[in-house]
Scaffold this motif. Structure first.
Motif, PDB file in Angstrom:
ATOM      1  N   GLU A   1       0.830  -1.203   0.000  1.00  0.00           N
ATOM      2  CA  GLU A   1       0.000   0.000   0.000  1.00  0.00           C
ATOM      3  C   GLU A   1       0.869   1.259   0.000  1.00  0.00           C
ATOM      4  OE1 GLU A   1      -3.630   2.107   2.479  1.00  0.00           O
ATOM      5  OE2 GLU A   1      -3.111   0.033   2.904  1.00  0.00           O
ATOM      6  N   GLY A   2       1.939   1.247   0.796  1.00  0.00           N
ATOM      7  CA  GLY A   2       2.843   2.389   0.805  1.00  0.00           C
ATOM      8  C   GLY A   2       3.490   2.617  -0.551  1.00  0.00           C
ATOM      9  N   LEU A   3       3.951   1.532  -1.182  1.00  0.00           N
ATOM     10  CA  LEU A   3       4.575   1.669  -2.505  1.00  0.00           C
ATOM     11  C   LEU A   3       3.555   2.111  -3.553  1.00  0.00           C
ATOM     12  CD1 LEU A   3       6.997  -1.404  -2.567  1.00  0.00           C
ATOM     13  CD2 LEU A   3       7.566   1.005  -2.186  1.00  0.00           C
ATOM     14  N   ALA A   4       2.315   1.640  -3.435  1.00  0.00           N
ATOM     15  CA  ALA A   4       1.266   2.073  -4.363  1.00  0.00           C
ATOM     16  C   ALA A   4       0.921   3.555  -4.137  1.00  0.00           C
ATOM     17  CB  ALA A   4       0.029   1.198  -4.217  1.00  0.00           C
ATOM     18  N   ASP A   5       0.931   3.991  -2.884  1.00  0.00           N
ATOM     19  CA  ASP A   5       0.708   5.414  -2.606  1.00  0.00           C
ATOM     20  C   ASP A   5       1.799   6.274  -3.241  1.00  0.00           C
ATOM     21  OD1 ASP A   5      -1.568   4.797  -1.142  1.00  0.00           O
ATOM     22  OD2 ASP A   5      -0.633   5.153   0.817  1.00  0.00           O
TER      23      ASP A   5
ATOM     24  N   TYR B   1       3.190  14.899   3.309  1.00  0.00           N
ATOM     25  CA  TYR B   1       2.521  13.612   3.179  1.00  0.00           C
ATOM     26  C   TYR B   1       3.466  12.462   2.848  1.00  0.00           C
ATOM     27  CZ  TYR B   1      -0.375  10.111   0.736  1.00  0.00           C
ATOM     28  OH  TYR B   1      -0.939   8.957   0.301  1.00  0.00           O
ATOM     29  N   TRP B   2       4.030  12.466   1.657  1.00  0.00           N
ATOM     30  CA  TRP B   2       4.639  11.228   1.183  1.00  0.00           C
ATOM     31  C   TRP B   2       6.072  11.001   1.630  1.00  0.00           C
ATOM     32  CZ3 TRP B   2       8.476  11.106  -2.680  1.00  0.00           C
ATOM     33  CH2 TRP B   2       8.610  12.231  -3.485  1.00  0.00           C
ATOM     34  N   SER B   3       6.734  11.974   2.233  1.00  0.00           N
ATOM     35  CA  SER B   3       8.081  11.712   2.771  1.00  0.00           C
ATOM     36  C   SER B   3       8.002  10.693   3.905  1.00  0.00           C
ATOM     37  CB  SER B   3       8.742  12.999   3.249  1.00  0.00           C
ATOM     38  OG  SER B   3       7.987  13.594   4.289  1.00  0.00           O
TER      39      SER B   3
ATOM     40  N   ILE C   1       5.681   8.353   4.318  1.00  0.00           N
ATOM     41  CA  ILE C   1       5.379   7.043   3.727  1.00  0.00           C
ATOM     42  C   ILE C   1       6.653   6.425   3.171  1.00  0.00           C
ATOM     43  CG2 ILE C   1       4.166   5.855   1.849  1.00  0.00           C
ATOM     44  CD1 ILE C   1       1.936   7.972   2.178  1.00  0.00           C
ATOM     45  N   LEU C   2       7.424   7.209   2.439  1.00  0.00           N
ATOM     46  CA  LEU C   2       8.654   6.716   1.838  1.00  0.00           C
ATOM     47  C   LEU C   2       9.602   6.178   2.910  1.00  0.00           C
ATOM     48  CD1 LEU C   2      10.630   8.376  -1.019  1.00  0.00           C
ATOM     49  CD2 LEU C   2      11.802   7.438   0.946  1.00  0.00           C
ATOM     50  N   CYS C   3       9.804   6.939   3.968  1.00  0.00           N
ATOM     51  CA  CYS C   3      10.724   6.503   5.028  1.00  0.00           C
ATOM     52  C   CYS C   3      10.231   5.233   5.720  1.00  0.00           C
ATOM     53  CB  CYS C   3      10.916   7.613   6.057  1.00  0.00           C
ATOM     54  SG  CYS C   3      11.865   9.005   5.427  1.00  0.00           S
ATOM     55  N   ASN C   4       8.959   5.155   6.007  1.00  0.00           N
ATOM     56  CA  ASN C   4       8.413   3.979   6.675  1.00  0.00           C
ATOM     57  C   ASN C   4       8.519   2.736   5.804  1.00  0.00           C
ATOM     58  OD1 ASN C   4       7.788   5.586   8.850  1.00  0.00           O
ATOM     59  ND2 ASN C   4       5.633   5.786   8.323  1.00  0.00           N
ATOM     60  N   VAL C   5       8.214   2.874   4.534  1.00  0.00           N
ATOM     61  CA  VAL C   5       8.285   1.738   3.618  1.00  0.00           C
ATOM     62  C   VAL C   5       9.740   1.324   3.406  1.00  0.00           C
ATOM     63  CG1 VAL C   5       7.876   1.039   1.221  1.00  0.00           C
ATOM     64  CG2 VAL C   5       6.087   2.177   2.497  1.00  0.00           C
ATOM     65  N   LEU C   6      10.635   2.281   3.325  1.00  0.00           N
ATOM     66  CA  LEU C   6      12.051   1.952   3.165  1.00  0.00           C
ATOM     67  C   LEU C   6      12.551   1.151   4.365  1.00  0.00           C
ATOM     68  CD1 LEU C   6      14.721   2.099   1.659  1.00  0.00           C
ATOM     69  CD2 LEU C   6      15.105   4.338   2.721  1.00  0.00           C
ATOM     70  N   ARG C   7      12.147   1.552   5.553  1.00  0.00           N
ATOM     71  CA  ARG C   7      12.541   0.820   6.761  1.00  0.00           C
ATOM     72  C   ARG C   7      12.048  -0.626   6.694  1.00  0.00           C
ATOM     73  NH1 ARG C   7       9.667  -0.110  11.168  1.00  0.00           N
ATOM     74  NH2 ARG C   7       8.117   1.419  10.599  1.00  0.00           N
ATOM     75  N   ALA C   8      10.810  -0.811   6.285  1.00  0.00           N
ATOM     76  CA  ALA C   8      10.249  -2.158   6.187  1.00  0.00           C
ATOM     77  C   ALA C   8      10.934  -2.968   5.079  1.00  0.00           C
ATOM     78  CB  ALA C   8       8.742  -2.078   5.934  1.00  0.00           C
ATOM     79  N   LEU C   9      11.192  -2.349   3.941  1.00  0.00           N
ATOM     80  CA  LEU C   9      11.879  -3.043   2.851  1.00  0.00           C
ATOM     81  C   LEU C   9      13.314  -3.404   3.235  1.00  0.00           C
ATOM     82  CD1 LEU C   9      10.613  -1.030  -0.229  1.00  0.00           C
ATOM     83  CD2 LEU C   9      10.273  -3.476   0.167  1.00  0.00           C
ATOM     84  N   ASN C  10      13.957  -2.530   3.998  1.00  0.00           N
ATOM     85  CA  ASN C  10      15.303  -2.822   4.476  1.00  0.00           C
ATOM     86  C   ASN C  10      15.294  -4.092   5.323  1.00  0.00           C
ATOM     87  OD1 ASN C  10      18.189  -1.892   4.995  1.00  0.00           O
ATOM     88  ND2 ASN C  10      17.372  -2.067   7.073  1.00  0.00           N
ATOM     89  N   GLN C  11      14.300  -4.221   6.184  1.00  0.00           N
ATOM     90  CA  GLN C  11      14.165  -5.414   7.015  1.00  0.00           C
ATOM     91  C   GLN C  11      13.979  -6.659   6.145  1.00  0.00           C
ATOM     92  OE1 GLN C  11      14.603  -5.958  10.208  1.00  0.00           O
ATOM     93  NE2 GLN C  11      14.047  -8.110  10.027  1.00  0.00           N
ATOM     94  N   VAL C  12      13.128  -6.555   5.134  1.00  0.00           N
ATOM     95  CA  VAL C  12      12.900  -7.693   4.240  1.00  0.00           C
ATOM     96  C   VAL C  12      14.190  -8.031   3.501  1.00  0.00           C
ATOM     97  CG1 VAL C  12      11.659  -8.481   2.174  1.00  0.00           C
ATOM     98  CG2 VAL C  12      10.440  -7.198   3.947  1.00  0.00           C
ATOM     99  N   ARG C  13      14.855  -7.023   2.970  1.00  0.00           N
ATOM    100  CA  ARG C  13      16.048  -7.263   2.158  1.00  0.00           C
ATOM    101  C   ARG C  13      17.151  -7.965   2.964  1.00  0.00           C
ATOM    102  NH1 ARG C  13      19.615  -3.067  -1.517  1.00  0.00           N
ATOM    103  NH2 ARG C  13      20.942  -4.699  -2.400  1.00  0.00           N
ATOM    104  N   TYR C  14      17.394  -7.513   4.159  1.00  0.00           N
ATOM    105  CA  TYR C  14      18.512  -8.043   4.915  1.00  0.00           C
ATOM    106  C   TYR C  14      18.137  -9.193   5.839  1.00  0.00           C
ATOM    107  CZ  TYR C  14      21.137  -4.505   2.636  1.00  0.00           C
ATOM    108  OH  TYR C  14      21.737  -3.746   1.657  1.00  0.00           O
TER     109      TYR C  14
END
Length: 171
Positions: free
Chosen positions: A111-115, A149-151, A153-166
């Motif tokens: 949802e964050g990436l779609a936003d 608004y979207w800064s 969202i970007l930071c929160n999604v990046l944090r979550a993606l970082n967790q997935v990636r590593y």
């Protein structure tokens, strides 16, 4: 003849990054999870920096027309959700309601990436083949939307993606 101001290098880079982000998100369905996550963890910080570095003057009534329809948004969101599977959900700690809650608040990477796609898509569609004064107005609007608004969202999604990636075992 009135000469319009030239777009800055930062503005051009931002437009290119928004376009690259859109292409990457739209191709999620054809991607492998680790490739998509790696691409997003490289793109999002660059998008954040480029948006932060935009030098725009205050524009009154700068506005970006929403052109992405709900069906397209939902299709992209679902494609990303399917790609990420159980990794799509993460606990959101910066949600405003979190202060008042005893239970964790779940959020969705898809949802964050779609936003973010919606922001970038609408922006790219507005500036495509537009005169520079329209592009400058769009840059003003997207910068203001970034601040408000979207800064986040970007930071929160990046944090979550970082967790997935590593946390992937086959990096």
């Amino acid at each position: 003849m009135i000469q319009e101001p030239r777009l800055s290098t930062n503005s051009l880079a931002f437009i290119a990054l928004c376009n690259e982000y859109c292409q990457t998100a739209e191709q999620a369905r054809e991607s492998e999870q680790h490739e998509f996550v790696a691409a997003m963890t490289r793109l999002l910080p660059r998008l954040y920096i480029a948006a932060t570095d935009l030098q725009v003057e205050d524009c009154d009534n700068a506005y970006i027309d929403p052109v992405m329809d709900e069906d397209y948004y939902e299709a992209i969101r679902r494609n990303i959700e399917n790609l990420l599977g159980p990794d799509d959900t993460y606990l959101e700690v910066f949600e405003e309601d979190m202060k008042y809650s005893d239970t964790p608040i779940a959020a969705s990477i898809s949802e964050g990436l779609a936003d973010l796609l919606q922001v970038c898509y609408n922006f790219v569609e507005m500036v495509k083949d537009a005169p520079e004064h329209v592009i400058n107005d769009a840059l003003c609007a997207v910068k203001e939307d970034f601040r408000s608004y979207w800064s986040r969202i970007l930071c929160n999604v990046l944090r979550a993606l970082n967790q997935v990636r590593y946390s992937m075992t086959d990096i």
